[in-house]
Design a protein around this motif. Structure first.
Motif, PDB file in Angstrom:
ATOM      1  N   ASN A  64       0.773  -1.087   0.035  1.00 45.59           N
ATOM      2  CA  ASN A  64      -0.006   0.078   0.137  1.00 45.59           C
ATOM      3  C   ASN A  64       0.745   1.233  -0.093  1.00 45.59           C
ATOM      4  O   ASN A  64       1.627   1.482   0.945  1.00 45.59           O
ATOM      5  CB  ASN A  64      -1.003  -0.121   1.270  1.00 45.59           C
ATOM      6  CG  ASN A  64      -1.807   1.173   1.293  1.00 45.59           C
ATOM      7  OD1 ASN A  64      -1.617   2.277   0.720  1.00 45.59           O
ATOM      8  ND2 ASN A  64      -3.330   0.628   1.453  1.00 45.59           N
ATOM      9  N   ASN A  72      -2.400  -8.107   0.849  1.00 43.45           N
ATOM     10  CA  ASN A  72      -3.099  -9.074   1.182  1.00 43.45           C
ATOM     11  C   ASN A  72      -2.225  -9.930   2.372  1.00 43.45           C
ATOM     12  O   ASN A  72      -0.948 -10.101   2.355  1.00 43.45           O
ATOM     13  CB  ASN A  72      -3.314 -10.315   0.099  1.00 43.45           C
ATOM     14  CG  ASN A  72      -4.363 -11.117   0.377  1.00 43.45           C
ATOM     15  OD1 ASN A  72      -3.927 -12.223   0.916  1.00 43.45           O
ATOM     16  ND2 ASN A  72      -5.606 -10.999   0.301  1.00 43.45           N
ATOM     17  N   ARG A 190     -11.082 -21.810   3.797  1.00 43.94           N
ATOM     18  CA  ARG A 190     -11.711 -20.598   4.623  1.00 43.94           C
ATOM     19  C   ARG A 190     -11.054 -20.545   5.941  1.00 43.94           C
ATOM     20  O   ARG A 190     -10.567 -19.774   6.524  1.00 43.94           O
ATOM     21  CB  ARG A 190     -13.128 -20.443   4.373  1.00 43.94           C
ATOM     22  CG  ARG A 190     -13.642 -19.107   4.926  1.00 43.94           C
ATOM     23  CD  ARG A 190     -14.984 -18.792   4.687  1.00 43.94           C
ATOM     24  NE  ARG A 190     -15.606 -18.931   3.334  1.00 43.94           N
ATOM     25  CZ  ARG A 190     -16.096 -20.096   3.056  1.00 43.94           C
ATOM     26  NH1 ARG A 190     -16.490 -20.890   3.793  1.00 43.94           N
ATOM     27  NH2 ARG A 190     -16.719 -20.165   1.586  1.00 43.94           N
ATOM     28  N   ASP A 194      -8.477 -18.164   7.677  1.00 45.68           N
ATOM     29  CA  ASP A 194      -8.778 -17.364   8.680  1.00 45.68           C
ATOM     30  C   ASP A 194      -7.763 -17.491   9.812  1.00 45.68           C
ATOM     31  O   ASP A 194      -7.346 -16.555  10.708  1.00 45.68           O
ATOM     32  CB  ASP A 194     -10.224 -17.650   9.386  1.00 45.68           C
ATOM     33  CG  ASP A 194     -11.282 -17.165   8.205  1.00 45.68           C
ATOM     34  OD1 ASP A 194     -11.043 -16.229   7.581  1.00 45.68           O
ATOM     35  OD2 ASP A 194     -12.471 -17.713   8.335  1.00 45.68           O
ATOM     36  N   THR A 197      -4.827 -15.595   8.975  1.00 45.48           N
ATOM     37  CA  THR A 197      -4.818 -14.061   8.960  1.00 45.48           C
ATOM     38  C   THR A 197      -4.769 -13.711  10.276  1.00 45.48           C
ATOM     39  O   THR A 197      -4.370 -12.510  10.704  1.00 45.48           O
ATOM     40  CB  THR A 197      -6.050 -13.871   8.216  1.00 45.48           C
ATOM     41  OG1 THR A 197      -6.335 -14.228   6.916  1.00 45.48           O
ATOM     42  CG2 THR A 197      -6.295 -12.154   8.184  1.00 45.48           C
ATOM     43  N   GLU A 289      -6.351  -4.013  -3.993  1.00 53.17           N
ATOM     44  CA  GLU A 289      -6.800  -4.644  -2.560  1.00 53.17           C
ATOM     45  C   GLU A 289      -8.028  -5.462  -2.562  1.00 53.17           C
ATOM     46  O   GLU A 289      -8.138  -6.573  -2.157  1.00 53.17           O
ATOM     47  CB  GLU A 289      -6.941  -3.449  -1.683  1.00 53.17           C
ATOM     48  CG  GLU A 289      -5.627  -2.520  -0.875  1.00 53.17           C
ATOM     49  CD  GLU A 289      -5.509  -1.381  -2.091  1.00 53.17           C
ATOM     50  OE1 GLU A 289      -6.342  -1.414  -3.153  1.00 53.17           O
ATOM     51  OE2 GLU A 289      -4.812  -0.568  -1.641  1.00 53.17           O
ATOM     52  N   ARG A 290      -9.055  -5.166  -3.356  1.00 50.51           N
ATOM     53  CA  ARG A 290     -10.082  -5.902  -3.529  1.00 50.51           C
ATOM     54  C   ARG A 290     -10.073  -7.035  -4.507  1.00 50.51           C
ATOM     55  O   ARG A 290     -10.513  -7.968  -4.101  1.00 50.51           O
ATOM     56  CB  ARG A 290     -11.223  -4.846  -4.130  1.00 50.51           C
ATOM     57  CG  ARG A 290     -12.585  -5.603  -4.216  1.00 50.51           C
ATOM     58  CD  ARG A 290     -13.583  -4.705  -4.889  1.00 50.51           C
ATOM     59  NE  ARG A 290     -15.043  -5.374  -4.646  1.00 50.51           N
ATOM     60  CZ  ARG A 290     -16.107  -4.562  -5.003  1.00 50.51           C
ATOM     61  NH1 ARG A 290     -16.095  -3.269  -5.413  1.00 50.51           N
ATOM     62  NH2 ARG A 290     -17.317  -5.332  -4.909  1.00 50.51           N
ATOM     63  N   PHE A 292      -7.141  -8.698  -4.660  1.00 50.55           N
ATOM     64  CA  PHE A 292      -6.521  -9.607  -4.016  1.00 50.55           C
ATOM     65  C   PHE A 292      -7.338 -10.298  -3.053  1.00 50.55           C
ATOM     66  O   PHE A 292      -7.143 -11.476  -2.777  1.00 50.55           O
ATOM     67  CB  PHE A 292      -5.253  -8.926  -3.207  1.00 50.55           C
ATOM     68  CG  PHE A 292      -3.941  -8.851  -4.078  1.00 50.55           C
ATOM     69  CD1 PHE A 292      -3.474  -9.850  -4.966  1.00 50.55           C
ATOM     70  CD2 PHE A 292      -3.377  -7.590  -4.486  1.00 50.55           C
ATOM     71  CE1 PHE A 292      -2.133  -9.798  -5.520  1.00 50.55           C
ATOM     72  CE2 PHE A 292      -2.234  -7.506  -5.155  1.00 50.55           C
ATOM     73  CZ  PHE A 292      -1.787  -8.482  -5.965  1.00 50.55           C
ATOM     74  N   ARG A 293      -8.294  -9.466  -2.126  1.00 54.22           N
ATOM     75  CA  ARG A 293      -8.942 -10.180  -1.126  1.00 54.22           C
ATOM     76  C   ARG A 293      -9.962 -11.165  -1.736  1.00 54.22           C
ATOM     77  O   ARG A 293     -10.354 -12.096  -1.152  1.00 54.22           O
ATOM     78  CB  ARG A 293     -10.020  -8.799  -0.635  1.00 54.22           C
ATOM     79  CG  ARG A 293     -10.524  -9.203   0.546  1.00 54.22           C
ATOM     80  CD  ARG A 293     -11.114  -8.139   1.216  1.00 54.22           C
ATOM     81  NE  ARG A 293     -12.376  -7.263   0.614  1.00 54.22           N
ATOM     82  CZ  ARG A 293     -11.768  -6.111  -0.078  1.00 54.22           C
ATOM     83  NH1 ARG A 293     -10.852  -5.649   0.264  1.00 54.22           N
ATOM     84  NH2 ARG A 293     -12.837  -5.488  -0.758  1.00 54.22           N
ATOM     85  N   HIS A 294     -10.503 -11.073  -2.944  1.00 56.68           N
ATOM     86  CA  HIS A 294     -11.225 -11.866  -3.618  1.00 56.68           C
ATOM     87  C   HIS A 294     -10.699 -13.080  -4.458  1.00 56.68           C
ATOM     88  O   HIS A 294     -11.083 -14.255  -4.183  1.00 56.68           O
ATOM     89  CB  HIS A 294     -12.311 -11.442  -4.438  1.00 56.68           C
ATOM     90  CG  HIS A 294     -13.242 -10.329  -3.871  1.00 56.68           C
ATOM     91  ND1 HIS A 294     -14.261 -10.917  -3.294  1.00 56.68           N
ATOM     92  CD2 HIS A 294     -13.314  -9.176  -3.677  1.00 56.68           C
ATOM     93  CE1 HIS A 294     -14.983 -10.064  -2.714  1.00 56.68           C
ATOM     94  NE2 HIS A 294     -14.573  -9.095  -2.859  1.00 56.68           N
ATOM     95  N   PRO A 297      -8.110 -15.933  -1.746  1.00 59.11           N
ATOM     96  CA  PRO A 297      -8.602 -17.169  -1.251  1.00 59.11           C
ATOM     97  C   PRO A 297      -8.967 -18.491  -2.249  1.00 59.11           C
ATOM     98  O   PRO A 297      -8.935 -19.623  -2.020  1.00 59.11           O
ATOM     99  CB  PRO A 297      -9.792 -16.492  -0.454  1.00 59.11           C
ATOM    100  CG  PRO A 297      -9.554 -15.305  -0.275  1.00 59.11           C
ATOM    101  CD  PRO A 297      -8.495 -14.740  -1.168  1.00 59.11           C
TER     102      PRO A 297
END
Length: 363
Positions: A64, A72, A190, A194, A197, A289-290, A292-294, A297
């Motif tokens: 960032n 991520n 998932r 989690d 993360t 960012e979005r 990578f977030r989707h 996983p």
């Protein structure tokens, strides 16, 4: 020495066993064809997803610009103190050394990590892996069932945990390989993501049998998290097949009508590879960012899903080879028993003739 009647009964029993092993071999060959086809059909999607992420990485910064943090959490590398090991074995037996080789490779990797003072969490996939590790590490059940035991057992559990780096079976999936569904694999991935993360685990490794063809497979320990290089497999440990195993697998494949060569990449895979390497300036509509977030996983889910598919194909190949060897051994045993029976029968006939001739001569 057994008489003729006993030998005939044993020959009949071995023949019945040979019929069973031959039928199991043909069933495994049919399941292997379907498993190979399913693994091949899953490759284009995995290739395209890897290329999309690779293209995104090439055209954007992983950090960032304002905060300087990694975009991520799955890309963050930490000191490996808590390690999760996913062990993918089989659901059934009669597959030769398939399950034992996977457990042996996983156990060697776990022992090396324990020697380094790391905490190990095991997540077995398949009934055989679950049973073996539950039996090897029963102390992993004590923490969850501590209220059902007396104080002496709880104290014994604390002693076990303080002798060295603790080993715990975090979760198990004994029925996941019976019918591999992407939804169940997504739930499993998932949960792992989690935990990573939240920094509960620092790295994830998967132990499985990598399958390319009947004679080209190996037991590998692959690093799944953190993601270092997209689209490539970071193999930590690999155990390849021996020449004797290759010959046995090749013979079983030829007699079952199974190809022994790698089918190679399809037209869809070749087309998918062009996406990330083409000299085209792609414009991504969403923020990095979005994306990578989707996509991250899904990438992890795809890696686990493909490992499960390859392990199932390798299990059917191992069972087909084992049943082919059992059928051949049963044939050899039948030949040996038939020869022995003929000798015993001939000896009995000779003895009777000698007795008749001796009796006639005595008269």
């Amino acid at each position: 020495m057994a008489n003729v009647l006993d030998l005939r009964r044993r020959i009949r029993s071995v023949k019945n066993t040979r019929q069973i092993t031959k039928a199991m071999k043909m069933v495994s060959a049919a399941k292997l064809r379907r498993a190979q086809e399913r693994a091949m059909l899953a490759r284009p999607y995995a290739q395209m997803l890897s290329n999309v992420l690779e293209s995104l990485v090439r055209r954007t910064d992983l950090y960032n610009p304002q905060s300087g943090e990694v975009l991520n959490a799955l890309l963050v590398e930490r000191e490996e103190k808590n390690v999760l090991v996913i062990v993918v074995a089989g659901d059934k037996g009669f597959a030769g050394a398939f399950n034992s080789n996977i457990v042996k490779a996983a156990q060697g990797f776990i022992d090396s990590r324990r020697a380094a003072g790391q905490n190990i969490d095991i997540e077995p996939v398949g009934r055989k892996a679950r049973d073996m590790f539950r039996k090897r590490y029963p102390a992993a059940n004590y923490e969850k069932k501590e209220e059902h035991y007396d104080n002496d057992l709880a104290t014994h559990f604390e002693v076990i945990r303080h002798r060295g780096a603790p080993i715990e079976i975090a979760a198990d999936h004994p029925t996941l390989l019976l019918k591999i569904e992407i939804d169940e694999v997504s739930d499993m991935a998932r949960s792992i993501i989690d935990r990573y993360t939240r920094s509960e685990i620092d790295s994830v490794y998967v132990v499985y049998n990598e399958f390319k063809s009947v004679i080209s497979q190996r037991v590998v320990v692959e690093k799944l998290l953190p993601i270092r290089k997209l689209g490539s497999h970071e193999i930590t440990v690999a155990e390849v097949m021996s020449e004797e195993q290759r010959d046995a697998a090749a013979h079983a494949a030829r007699t079952s009508g199974i190809t022994i060569t790698d089918q190679g990449e399809s037209a869809l895979e070749a087309e998918a590879k062009k996406f990330g390497t083409a000299e085209v300036d792609y414009i991504f509509d969403q923020a990095p960012e979005r994306l990578f977030r989707h996509l991250m996983p899904r990438y992890v889910t795809t890696q686990i899903f493909h490992a499960l598919l390859e392990s199932v194909a390798a299990e059917h190949a191992a069972r087909m080879t084992a049943m082919d060897s059992a059928t051949n051994n049963a044939g050899d045993m039948i030949d040996a028993l038939s020869l022995t029976m003929n000798r015993v029968r001939q000896a009995a006939i000779t003895k009777e003739i000698i007795e008749i001739v001796s009796g006639a001569a005595a008269l």
